[in-house]
Write a protein that holds these residues in place. Structure first.
Motif, PDB file in Angstrom:
ATOM      1  N   PHE A 122     -24.593 -12.725   0.983  1.00 23.48           N
ATOM      2  CA  PHE A 122     -23.655 -11.835   0.311  1.00 23.48           C
ATOM      3  C   PHE A 122     -22.234 -12.023   0.863  1.00 23.48           C
ATOM      4  O   PHE A 122     -21.270 -12.121   0.103  1.00 23.48           O
ATOM      5  N   THR A 123     -22.115 -12.103   2.184  1.00 21.94           N
ATOM      6  CA  THR A 123     -20.796 -12.270   2.803  1.00 21.94           C
ATOM      7  C   THR A 123     -20.147 -13.579   2.368  1.00 21.94           C
ATOM      8  O   THR A 123     -18.957 -13.621   2.030  1.00 21.94           O
ATOM      9  N   ARG A 124     -20.917 -14.641   2.354  1.00 19.02           N
ATOM     10  CA  ARG A 124     -20.368 -15.941   1.963  1.00 19.02           C
ATOM     11  C   ARG A 124     -19.986 -15.939   0.484  1.00 19.02           C
ATOM     12  O   ARG A 124     -18.981 -16.532   0.090  1.00 19.02           O
ATOM     13  N   TRP A 125     -20.769 -15.260  -0.336  1.00 13.60           N
ATOM     14  CA  TRP A 125     -20.472 -15.191  -1.769  1.00 13.60           C
ATOM     15  C   TRP A 125     -19.173 -14.430  -2.006  1.00 13.60           C
ATOM     16  O   TRP A 125     -18.301 -14.870  -2.760  1.00 13.60           O
ATOM     17  N   VAL A 126     -19.014 -13.280  -1.348  1.00 14.92           N
ATOM     18  CA  VAL A 126     -17.800 -12.486  -1.514  1.00 14.92           C
ATOM     19  C   VAL A 126     -16.569 -13.265  -1.046  1.00 14.92           C
ATOM     20  O   VAL A 126     -15.492 -13.186  -1.641  1.00 14.92           O
ATOM     21  N   ALA A 127     -16.717 -14.031   0.037  1.00 18.21           N
ATOM     22  CA  ALA A 127     -15.586 -14.749   0.619  1.00 18.21           C
ATOM     23  C   ALA A 127     -15.345 -16.112  -0.017  1.00 18.21           C
ATOM     24  O   ALA A 127     -14.420 -16.821   0.388  1.00 18.21           O
ATOM     25  N   ASP A 128     -16.149 -16.491  -1.020  1.00 27.93           N
ATOM     26  CA  ASP A 128     -16.004 -17.804  -1.655  1.00 27.93           C
ATOM     27  C   ASP A 128     -14.592 -17.967  -2.226  1.00 27.93           C
ATOM     28  O   ASP A 128     -14.170 -17.186  -3.073  1.00 27.93           O
ATOM     29  N   PRO A 129     -13.828 -18.958  -1.770  1.00 30.68           N
ATOM     30  CA  PRO A 129     -12.452 -19.131  -2.260  1.00 30.68           C
ATOM     31  C   PRO A 129     -12.358 -19.310  -3.768  1.00 30.68           C
ATOM     32  O   PRO A 129     -11.343 -18.977  -4.373  1.00 30.68           O
ATOM     33  N   SER A 130     -13.399 -19.820  -4.403  1.00 26.03           N
ATOM     34  CA  SER A 130     -13.337 -20.052  -5.846  1.00 26.03           C
ATOM     35  C   SER A 130     -13.273 -18.762  -6.636  1.00 26.03           C
ATOM     36  O   SER A 130     -12.968 -18.767  -7.828  1.00 26.03           O
ATOM     37  N   ARG A 131     -13.553 -17.611  -5.978  1.00 27.18           N
ATOM     38  CA  ARG A 131     -13.535 -16.333  -6.660  1.00 27.18           C
ATOM     39  C   ARG A 131     -12.184 -15.633  -6.546  1.00 27.18           C
ATOM     40  O   ARG A 131     -12.001 -14.540  -7.049  1.00 27.18           O
ATOM     41  N   LYS A 132     -11.218 -16.247  -5.871  1.00 26.07           N
ATOM     42  CA  LYS A 132      -9.937 -15.584  -5.657  1.00 26.07           C
ATOM     43  C   LYS A 132      -9.104 -15.469  -6.920  1.00 26.07           C
ATOM     44  O   LYS A 132      -8.302 -14.567  -7.062  1.00 26.07           O
ATOM     45  N   ALA A 133      -9.279 -16.378  -7.844  1.00 24.59           N
ATOM     46  CA  ALA A 133      -8.376 -16.442  -8.992  1.00 24.59           C
ATOM     47  C   ALA A 133      -8.565 -15.282  -9.956  1.00 24.59           C
ATOM     48  O   ALA A 133      -7.637 -14.895 -10.652  1.00 24.59           O
ATOM     49  N   SER A 134      -9.763 -14.731 -10.034  1.00 21.96           N
ATOM     50  CA  SER A 134     -10.019 -13.661 -10.990  1.00 21.96           C
ATOM     51  C   SER A 134     -10.755 -12.519 -10.315  1.00 21.96           C
ATOM     52  O   SER A 134     -11.180 -12.620  -9.180  1.00 21.96           O
ATOM     53  N   GLY A 182     -30.698 -15.273 -18.210  1.00 18.62           N
ATOM     54  CA  GLY A 182     -31.298 -15.703 -16.950  1.00 18.62           C
ATOM     55  C   GLY A 182     -30.638 -16.914 -16.344  1.00 18.62           C
ATOM     56  O   GLY A 182     -31.121 -17.438 -15.327  1.00 18.62           O
ATOM     57  N   ASP A 183     -29.527 -17.361 -16.933  1.00 22.29           N
ATOM     58  CA  ASP A 183     -28.881 -18.592 -16.473  1.00 22.29           C
ATOM     59  C   ASP A 183     -27.699 -18.357 -15.539  1.00 22.29           C
ATOM     60  O   ASP A 183     -27.239 -19.287 -14.869  1.00 22.29           O
ATOM     61  N   HIS A 184     -27.157 -17.135 -15.522  1.00 22.43           N
ATOM     62  CA  HIS A 184     -25.988 -16.856 -14.706  1.00 22.43           C
ATOM     63  C   HIS A 184     -26.179 -15.556 -13.914  1.00 22.43           C
ATOM     64  O   HIS A 184     -26.910 -14.660 -14.352  1.00 22.43           O
ATOM     65  N   VAL A 185     -25.515 -15.494 -12.782  1.00 20.83           N
ATOM     66  CA  VAL A 185     -25.584 -14.301 -11.931  1.00 20.83           C
ATOM     67  C   VAL A 185     -24.164 -13.935 -11.507  1.00 20.83           C
ATOM     68  O   VAL A 185     -23.256 -14.767 -11.522  1.00 20.83           O
ATOM     69  N   ARG A 186     -23.987 -12.670 -11.135  1.00 20.03           N
ATOM     70  CA  ARG A 186     -22.689 -12.234 -10.629  1.00 20.03           C
ATOM     71  C   ARG A 186     -22.881 -11.078  -9.654  1.00 20.03           C
ATOM     72  O   ARG A 186     -23.902 -10.368  -9.679  1.00 20.03           O
ATOM     73  N   LEU A 187     -21.870 -10.898  -8.805  1.00 19.32           N
ATOM     74  CA  LEU A 187     -21.873  -9.784  -7.868  1.00 19.32           C
ATOM     75  C   LEU A 187     -21.479  -8.499  -8.580  1.00 19.32           C
ATOM     76  O   LEU A 187     -20.662  -8.515  -9.504  1.00 19.32           O
ATOM     77  N   LEU A 188     -22.053  -7.405  -8.145  1.00 22.02           N
ATOM     78  CA  LEU A 188     -21.699  -6.095  -8.675  1.00 22.02           C
ATOM     79  C   LEU A 188     -20.806  -5.318  -7.720  1.00 22.02           C
ATOM     80  O   LEU A 188     -20.173  -4.343  -8.115  1.00 22.02           O
ATOM     81  N   HIS A 254     -10.820  -6.855   1.076  1.00 21.86           N
ATOM     82  CA  HIS A 254     -11.237  -8.041   0.338  1.00 21.86           C
ATOM     83  C   HIS A 254     -10.388  -9.245   0.743  1.00 21.86           C
ATOM     84  O   HIS A 254     -10.901 -10.361   0.913  1.00 21.86           O
ATOM     85  N   THR A 255      -9.094  -9.025   0.924  1.00 22.22           N
ATOM     86  CA  THR A 255      -8.208 -10.103   1.368  1.00 22.22           C
ATOM     87  C   THR A 255      -8.583 -10.578   2.768  1.00 22.22           C
ATOM     88  O   THR A 255      -8.641 -11.783   3.045  1.00 22.22           O
ATOM     89  N   LEU A 256      -8.844  -9.621   3.644  1.00 16.67           N
ATOM     90  CA  LEU A 256      -9.250  -9.976   5.011  1.00 16.67           C
ATOM     91  C   LEU A 256     -10.541 -10.780   5.006  1.00 16.67           C
ATOM     92  O   LEU A 256     -10.667 -11.790   5.715  1.00 16.67           O
ATOM     93  N   LEU A 257     -11.496 -10.356   4.198  1.00 11.81           N
ATOM     94  CA  LEU A 257     -12.786 -11.034   4.141  1.00 11.81           C
ATOM     95  C   LEU A 257     -12.632 -12.466   3.655  1.00 11.81           C
ATOM     96  O   LEU A 257     -13.200 -13.407   4.232  1.00 11.81           O
ATOM     97  N   GLN A 258     -11.853 -12.662   2.605  1.00  7.47           N
ATOM     98  CA  GLN A 258     -11.672 -14.004   2.060  1.00  7.47           C
ATOM     99  C   GLN A 258     -10.884 -14.905   3.013  1.00  7.47           C
ATOM    100  O   GLN A 258     -11.071 -16.123   3.017  1.00  7.47           O
TER     101      GLN A 258
END
Length: 309
Positions: A122-134, A182-188, A254-258
């Motif tokens: 979960f921590t790595r997913w939240v901090a994934d740089p690819s998620r910063k844009a949106s 069943g093909d895609h997942v996302r964080l809530l 969120h900024t600190l985590l990323q």
């Protein structure tokens, strides 16, 4: 007018170094009085938690006895083994028989479990740089396939647990969801708050609050520079401003985590490549607490204050 107050624990603080004009016994009594007042603030929310869950004071007292003995064992680690029980008894006020019982129970206790791969994922997913844009709540990730995908992300954390098992657990904790295909997942969520899982929630309380208190304790028992332990306090806010402040702090976290998570991972990788002993750990946290303002006659009314160690 807002006033900034900074509280520190310098080397010559009266809380740690007795004034020359006071005899040692008087200094100890003063330190204990101050500590007693601090205990009121620390123990009251703990008592509220125990009462809410129907835990009796006898259970808490037994845990406190264990903690006192463990602290005394650490404090007198250099004492001869034959005299250690007597020294602990004299320090804690427990009988020698009680000390022996508690020490034996501690030695036979199971080792603490390692952190769950679910929390690491979960921590790595939240901090994934690819998620910063949106916005993170709109970022769907392919469930399978090469990176970027949930499967690749899960395998970067562990190959001992199947990605589907990790995904099922994240969904059970209401931290992630799978789309109808069943093909895609996302964080809530952006923070690991495992709703519906009391054991995990209270475990995080113990780890986070425990380490926070350990940091503060280490600081006041030494020169105040061992650990970063700071807080900012502000009053004279409206309910509307308080809601905006919560949003502000959520964005800051969120900024600190990323920012910090990738750098910590790089430090771990550098240590491994340099064959440095990887024996240390760090916990970095941020918390907020809101409440109605105290009586207007309070000396801290209408101010912004920074408390630090």
């Amino acid at each position: 007018m807002c006033v900034l107050h900074i509280y520190t624990y310098p080397i010559d603080s009266p809380a740690m170094t007795a004034p020359a004009t006071l005899p040692p016994d008087a200094s100890i009594v003063g330190d204990q009085d101050a500590l007693t007042r601090a205990l009121d603030r620390v123990l009251t929310p703990l008592a509220q938690l125990c009462v809410a869950k129907g835990m009796s004071i006898q259970v808490v007292e037994e845990k406190l006895r264990h903690a006192f003995v463990a602290a005394a064992v650490d404090a007198y680690a250099s004492q001869p083994a034959a005299r250690l029980t007597s020294r602990i008894s004299a320090t804690t006020g427990l009988t020698r028989r009680e000390v022996a019982r508690l020490r034996l129970a501690t030695e036979q206790a199971p080792a603490a479990p390692r952190h769950s791969p679910v929390t690491e994922l979960f921590t790595r997913w939240v901090a994934d740089p690819s998620r910063k844009a949106s916005h993170p709540h709109t970022d769907w990730l392919p469930r399978q396939g090469p990176a970027p995908s949930f499967e690749a992300l899960a395998q970067s954390v562990t190959r001992d647990v199947h990605p589907r098992t990790l995904l099922d657990e994240l969904c059970r904790l209401q931290l992630a969801e799978v789309d109808p295909s069943g093909d895609h997942v996302r964080l809530l969520r952006d923070a690991f708050v495992p709703r519906g899982d009391w054991a995990n929630m209270v475990a995080f309380l113990g780890e986070n609050v425990g380490d926070h208190l350990r940091a503060a304790t280490a600081n006041v028992l030494a020169d105040g520079t061992q650990h970063i332990e700071q807080a900012l306090f502000a009053d004279e806010l409206s309910v509307e401003s308080l809601a905006l402040a919560r949003e502000l702090m959520a964005r800051q976290w969120h900024t600190l985590l990323q920012t910090v998570t990738p750098q910590l991972e790089q430090l771990m990788e550098d240590d491994a490549q340099a064959l440095r002993p990887q024996t240390q750990s760090i916990r970095i946290g941020l918390f907020t607490w809101t409440q109605p303002m105290p009586d207007p006659t309070s000396p801290f009314h209408g101010s912004v204050k920074e408390a630090s160690q």
